[in-house]
Design a protein around this motif. Structure first.
Motif, PDB file in Angstrom:
ATOM      1  N   GLU A  15       0.822  -1.198   0.000  1.00 12.41           N
ATOM      2  CA  GLU A  15       0.000   0.000   0.000  1.00 12.41           C
ATOM      3  C   GLU A  15       0.867   1.264   0.000  1.00 12.41           C
ATOM      4  OE1 GLU A  15      -4.046  -1.457   2.349  1.00 12.41           O
ATOM      5  OE2 GLU A  15      -2.296  -0.766   3.489  1.00 12.41           O
ATOM      6  N   ARG A  16       1.924   1.258   0.796  1.00 10.51           N
ATOM      7  CA  ARG A  16       2.800   2.431   0.855  1.00 10.51           C
ATOM      8  C   ARG A  16       3.471   2.676  -0.506  1.00 10.51           C
ATOM      9  NH1 ARG A  16       4.823   5.359   4.887  1.00 10.51           N
ATOM     10  NH2 ARG A  16       4.032   3.880   6.461  1.00 10.51           N
ATOM     11  N   SER A  17       3.868   1.589  -1.158  1.00  2.00           N
ATOM     12  CA  SER A  17       4.511   1.713  -2.459  1.00  2.00           C
ATOM     13  C   SER A  17       3.542   2.297  -3.489  1.00  2.00           C
ATOM     14  CB  SER A  17       5.026   0.349  -2.922  1.00  2.00           C
ATOM     15  OG  SER A  17       5.568   0.431  -4.232  1.00  2.00           O
ATOM     16  N   VAL A  18       2.293   1.790  -3.491  1.00  3.06           N
ATOM     17  CA  VAL A  18       1.298   2.277  -4.443  1.00  3.06           C
ATOM     18  C   VAL A  18       0.971   3.746  -4.174  1.00  3.06           C
ATOM     19  CG1 VAL A  18      -1.087   2.062  -5.229  1.00  3.06           C
ATOM     20  CG2 VAL A  18       0.294   0.010  -4.869  1.00  3.06           C
ATOM     21  N   LEU A  19       0.746   4.096  -2.917  1.00  2.78           N
ATOM     22  CA  LEU A  19       0.403   5.481  -2.554  1.00  2.78           C
ATOM     23  C   LEU A  19       1.541   6.443  -2.900  1.00  2.78           C
ATOM     24  CD1 LEU A  19      -1.332   4.839   0.881  1.00  2.78           C
ATOM     25  CD2 LEU A  19      -2.444   5.662  -1.194  1.00  2.78           C
ATOM     26  N   THR A  20       2.760   6.014  -2.631  1.00  2.33           N
ATOM     27  CA  THR A  20       3.912   6.861  -2.947  1.00  2.33           C
ATOM     28  C   THR A  20       4.021   7.090  -4.452  1.00  2.33           C
ATOM     29  OG1 THR A  20       5.100   6.065  -0.992  1.00  2.33           O
ATOM     30  CG2 THR A  20       6.410   7.117  -2.723  1.00  2.33           C
ATOM     31  N   GLY A  21       3.768   6.040  -5.215  1.00  4.04           N
ATOM     32  CA  GLY A  21       3.799   6.179  -6.672  1.00  4.04           C
ATOM     33  C   GLY A  21       2.727   7.129  -7.168  1.00  4.04           C
ATOM     34  N   TRP A  22       1.511   7.019  -6.606  1.00  4.43           N
ATOM     35  CA  TRP A  22       0.435   7.933  -7.006  1.00  4.43           C
ATOM     36  C   TRP A  22       0.779   9.376  -6.665  1.00  4.43           C
ATOM     37  CZ3 TRP A  22      -4.365   4.811  -4.871  1.00  4.43           C
ATOM     38  CH2 TRP A  22      -4.631   3.740  -5.737  1.00  4.43           C
ATOM     39  N   ILE A  38      -2.667  12.668   1.392  1.00  2.00           N
ATOM     40  CA  ILE A  38      -3.401  12.748   2.660  1.00  2.00           C
ATOM     41  C   ILE A  38      -3.201  11.474   3.473  1.00  2.00           C
ATOM     42  CG2 ILE A  38      -5.715  12.805   3.671  1.00  2.00           C
ATOM     43  CD1 ILE A  38      -6.526  14.670   1.365  1.00  2.00           C
ATOM     44  N   VAL A  39      -3.357  10.309   2.824  1.00  2.94           N
ATOM     45  CA  VAL A  39      -3.219   9.041   3.535  1.00  2.94           C
ATOM     46  C   VAL A  39      -1.788   8.841   4.021  1.00  2.94           C
ATOM     47  CG1 VAL A  39      -3.394   6.535   3.314  1.00  2.94           C
ATOM     48  CG2 VAL A  39      -5.138   7.991   2.277  1.00  2.94           C
ATOM     49  N   LEU A  40      -0.825   9.152   3.183  1.00  5.55           N
ATOM     50  CA  LEU A  40       0.580   9.015   3.592  1.00  5.55           C
ATOM     51  C   LEU A  40       0.889   9.911   4.780  1.00  5.55           C
ATOM     52  CD1 LEU A  40       2.307   8.929   0.086  1.00  5.55           C
ATOM     53  CD2 LEU A  40       2.237   7.050   1.742  1.00  5.55           C
ATOM     54  N   ARG A  41       0.329  11.108   4.790  1.00 10.96           N
ATOM     55  CA  ARG A  41       0.564  12.003   5.931  1.00 10.96           C
ATOM     56  C   ARG A  41      -0.141  11.489   7.176  1.00 10.96           C
ATOM     57  NH1 ARG A  41       1.440  13.749   9.782  1.00 10.96           N
ATOM     58  NH2 ARG A  41       1.864  15.871  10.516  1.00 10.96           N
ATOM     59  N   CYS A  42      -1.335  10.917   7.021  1.00  7.78           N
ATOM     60  CA  CYS A  42      -2.043  10.338   8.171  1.00  7.78           C
ATOM     61  C   CYS A  42      -1.241   9.196   8.783  1.00  7.78           C
ATOM     62  CB  CYS A  42      -3.429   9.846   7.754  1.00  7.78           C
ATOM     63  SG  CYS A  42      -4.622  11.167   7.436  1.00  7.78           S
ATOM     64  N   ALA A  43      -0.520   8.471   7.931  1.00  5.41           N
ATOM     65  CA  ALA A  43       0.276   7.351   8.430  1.00  5.41           C
ATOM     66  C   ALA A  43       1.436   7.815   9.303  1.00  5.41           C
ATOM     67  CB  ALA A  43       0.807   6.526   7.259  1.00  5.41           C
ATOM     68  N   SER A  67     -10.969   8.339   6.377  1.00  4.17           N
ATOM     69  CA  SER A  67     -12.008   7.360   6.712  1.00  4.17           C
ATOM     70  C   SER A  67     -12.252   6.395   5.556  1.00  4.17           C
ATOM     71  CB  SER A  67     -13.314   8.088   7.077  1.00  4.17           C
ATOM     72  OG  SER A  67     -13.134   8.931   8.187  1.00  4.17           O
ATOM     73  N   ARG A  68     -12.269   6.933   4.328  1.00  4.67           N
ATOM     74  CA  ARG A  68     -12.495   6.073   3.174  1.00  4.67           C
ATOM     75  C   ARG A  68     -11.384   5.035   3.054  1.00  4.67           C
ATOM     76  NH1 ARG A  68     -15.492   8.649  -1.142  1.00  4.67           N
ATOM     77  NH2 ARG A  68     -14.524   7.197  -2.609  1.00  4.67           N
ATOM     78  N   PHE A  69     -10.134   5.461   3.301  1.00  2.00           N
ATOM     79  CA  PHE A  69      -9.025   4.517   3.194  1.00  2.00           C
ATOM     80  C   PHE A  69      -9.081   3.478   4.304  1.00  2.00           C
ATOM     81  CE2 PHE A  69      -4.765   3.032   4.187  1.00  2.00           C
ATOM     82  CZ  PHE A  69      -4.351   2.566   2.948  1.00  2.00           C
ATOM     83  N   VAL A  70      -9.400   3.889   5.530  1.00  2.00           N
ATOM     84  CA  VAL A  70      -9.446   2.950   6.655  1.00  2.00           C
ATOM     85  C   VAL A  70     -10.499   1.872   6.413  1.00  2.00           C
ATOM     86  CG1 VAL A  70     -10.061   2.731   9.089  1.00  2.00           C
ATOM     87  CG2 VAL A  70      -8.537   4.558   8.357  1.00  2.00           C
ATOM     88  N   SER A  71     -11.620   2.260   5.797  1.00  2.00           N
ATOM     89  CA  SER A  71     -12.708   1.305   5.600  1.00  2.00           C
ATOM     90  C   SER A  71     -12.566   0.489   4.316  1.00  2.00           C
ATOM     91  CB  SER A  71     -14.057   2.025   5.600  1.00  2.00           C
ATOM     92  OG  SER A  71     -14.118   2.958   4.532  1.00  2.00           O
ATOM     93  N   GLU A  72     -12.006   1.090   3.259  1.00  2.00           N
ATOM     94  CA  GLU A  72     -11.969   0.409   1.979  1.00  2.00           C
ATOM     95  C   GLU A  72     -10.565   0.246   1.397  1.00  2.00           C
ATOM     96  OE1 GLU A  72     -14.932   1.974  -0.773  1.00  2.00           O
ATOM     97  OE2 GLU A  72     -15.854   3.063   0.883  1.00  2.00           O
ATOM     98  N   ARG A  73      -9.551   0.746   2.115  1.00  2.00           N
ATOM     99  CA  ARG A  73      -8.152   0.698   1.686  1.00  2.00           C
ATOM    100  C   ARG A  73      -7.976   1.422   0.337  1.00  2.00           C
ATOM    101  NH1 ARG A  73      -6.261   0.282   6.375  1.00  2.00           N
ATOM    102  NH2 ARG A  73      -4.183  -0.117   5.483  1.00  2.00           N
ATOM    103  N   LEU A  74      -7.142   0.917  -0.550  1.00  2.00           N
ATOM    104  CA  LEU A  74      -6.825   1.634  -1.788  1.00  2.00           C
ATOM    105  C   LEU A  74      -8.052   1.885  -2.656  1.00  2.00           C
ATOM    106  CD1 LEU A  74      -3.479  -0.126  -2.808  1.00  2.00           C
ATOM    107  CD2 LEU A  74      -3.749   2.156  -1.821  1.00  2.00           C
ATOM    108  N   GLU A  75      -8.967   0.925  -2.673  1.00  2.00           N
ATOM    109  CA  GLU A  75     -10.169   1.087  -3.495  1.00  2.00           C
ATOM    110  C   GLU A  75     -10.981   2.293  -3.054  1.00  2.00           C
ATOM    111  OE1 GLU A  75     -11.038  -0.547  -6.158  1.00  2.00           O
ATOM    112  OE2 GLU A  75      -9.258  -1.818  -6.090  1.00  2.00           O
ATOM    113  N   GLY A  76     -10.889   2.656  -1.772  1.00  2.00           N
ATOM    114  CA  GLY A  76     -11.677   3.759  -1.254  1.00  2.00           C
ATOM    115  C   GLY A  76     -11.252   5.125  -1.758  1.00  2.00           C
TER     116      GLY A  76
END
Length: 361
Positions: A15-22, A38-43, A67-76
């Motif tokens: 997940e970190r690799s995908v988010l960093t790439g995006w 946003i998600v990377l900063r929340c982490a 919240s969307r990421f916590v509930s649905e992960r990358l798809e969210g």
């Protein structure tokens, strides 16, 4: 009340690799890149307020995508489907269109058109157009940009902006420049007036009748202008204009002139004259930074409100017409208020440089 500190968003390595790439890949749609940041900063931890401030979004936006990421992960992080007719174009085909638009060119052409992209992907032109609009892609559009390479850029920005925001007491701050090569242009047919449902019309071709240069000094406090036409654009004309300013401004006021780095402003003759007139203080804008000189904003008013739609049969007629316009302006002058501090300007440029530097990776 500050928002409570939330538990860390725990990311897997994938997940970190995908988010960093995006977040870093310049080809990514900007909305998705922002959500990834946003998600990377929340982490990294911290309250929603802190995360929102760091990323540059509202607290509601930061909270929503966390919240969307916590509930649905990358798809969210993808946009939710909206009600209506089901899509008939798959995500893979849309991704193919976006990737080709951003990373490829059609043969020897410099950019895609809806027709060439439709031919390359087997889709309709209207479908390509909808996809481009949805992702804010405009292959036909291009903008120009230029960054100053002046080694004293920061010092000059602080100097000029400081004059605009806090002018010295018992002094006049004048933004000075020349609008050179103003052409006396006459249309090959009379300009047709505006009518209901029909705008004013003029021929695209014209006859040139010579050029003139307008030297102008814009008073940033009052908005009034000292201006004079000269047929040539040399240091001799600049010296004559300095003498005009000297005669027009009360002797008890110091004069701070903001001007560019044009060679005629720095000749030995000009420097000798300035030494003999110590109330003149010159402040040079950085190279390639005409946007920092407020007189350029006044020149834009002159161009839009007078020159662009005028016709003149001689240089004398042009100079007379412009002089009348300037007299009318000075009867009711309007200053342009500078609002950005030097730090805000430098922060914006630093962020832009970081963005274009990251885009190379």
């Amino acid at each position: 009340m500050p928002s409570p500190k939330l538990d860390l968003v725990v990311l897997s390595d994938e997940e970190r690799s995908v988010l960093t790439g995006w977040a870093r890949r310049r080809k990514t749609a900007q909305a998705l890149a922002l959500r990834a940041r946003i998600v990377l900063r929340c982490a990294e931890g911290g309250s929603i307020g802190v995360v929102a401030a760091d990323v540059g979004v509202s607290r509601n936006t930061a909270s929503k995508w966390r919240s969307r990421f916590v509930s649905e992960r990358l798809e969210g992080l993808s946009d939710e489907p909206r009600p209506g007719r089901p899509r008939v174009i798959s995500d893979d085909r849309i991704e193919r269109v976006i990737t080709k638009t951003l990373e490829e060119t059609p043969g020897q052409d410099t950019h895609w058109s809806t027709r060439s992209m439709a031919s390359a992907t087997g889709m309709s032109q209207s479908a390509i157009s909808r996809i481009w609009r949805a992702f804010g892609l405009k292959p036909h559009a291009v903008e120009t940009w230029k960054l100053s390479t002046d080694p004293q850029f920061i010092d000059k920005v602080r100097d000029v902006v400081g004059l605009y925001l806090a002018p010295p007491e018992n002094a006049l701050v004048l933004a000075v420049d020349e609008k050179s090569q103003m052409q006396a242009i006459d249309r090959t047919a009379p300009i047709l007036p505006i009518m209901p449902t029909t705008p004013a019309r003029m021929t695209h071709d014209y006859v040139r009748h010579g050029t003139t240069s307008l030297f102008a000094a814009f008073d940033i406090g009052s908005g009034s202008v000292i201006a004079h036409h000269y047929r040539r654009h040399r240091h001799q004309e600049f010296l004559r204009f300095l003498k005009l300013i000297d005669a027009a401004v009360p002797k008890d006021l110091a004069l701070h002139l903001v001007l560019d780095n044009y060679a005629t402003h720095k000749t030995p003759k000009v420097k000798e004259w300035l030494i003999r007139h110590p109330r003149f203080h010159l402040h040079f804008t950085p190279t390639s930074s005409s946007w920092l000189n407020l007189v350029e904003r006044w020149f834009a008013e002159l161009t839009n409100r007078k020159l662009r739609r005028s016709a003149h049969r001689s240089v004398t007629e042009l100079e007379t017409d412009v002089r009348r316009w300037i007299n009318e302006w000075n009867a009711d002058p309007k200053p342009f208020v500078w609002t950005k501090t030097a730090d805000q300007i430098l922060d914006t440029l630093a962020a832009y440089c970081t963005r274009i530097n990251d885009s190379r990776h």
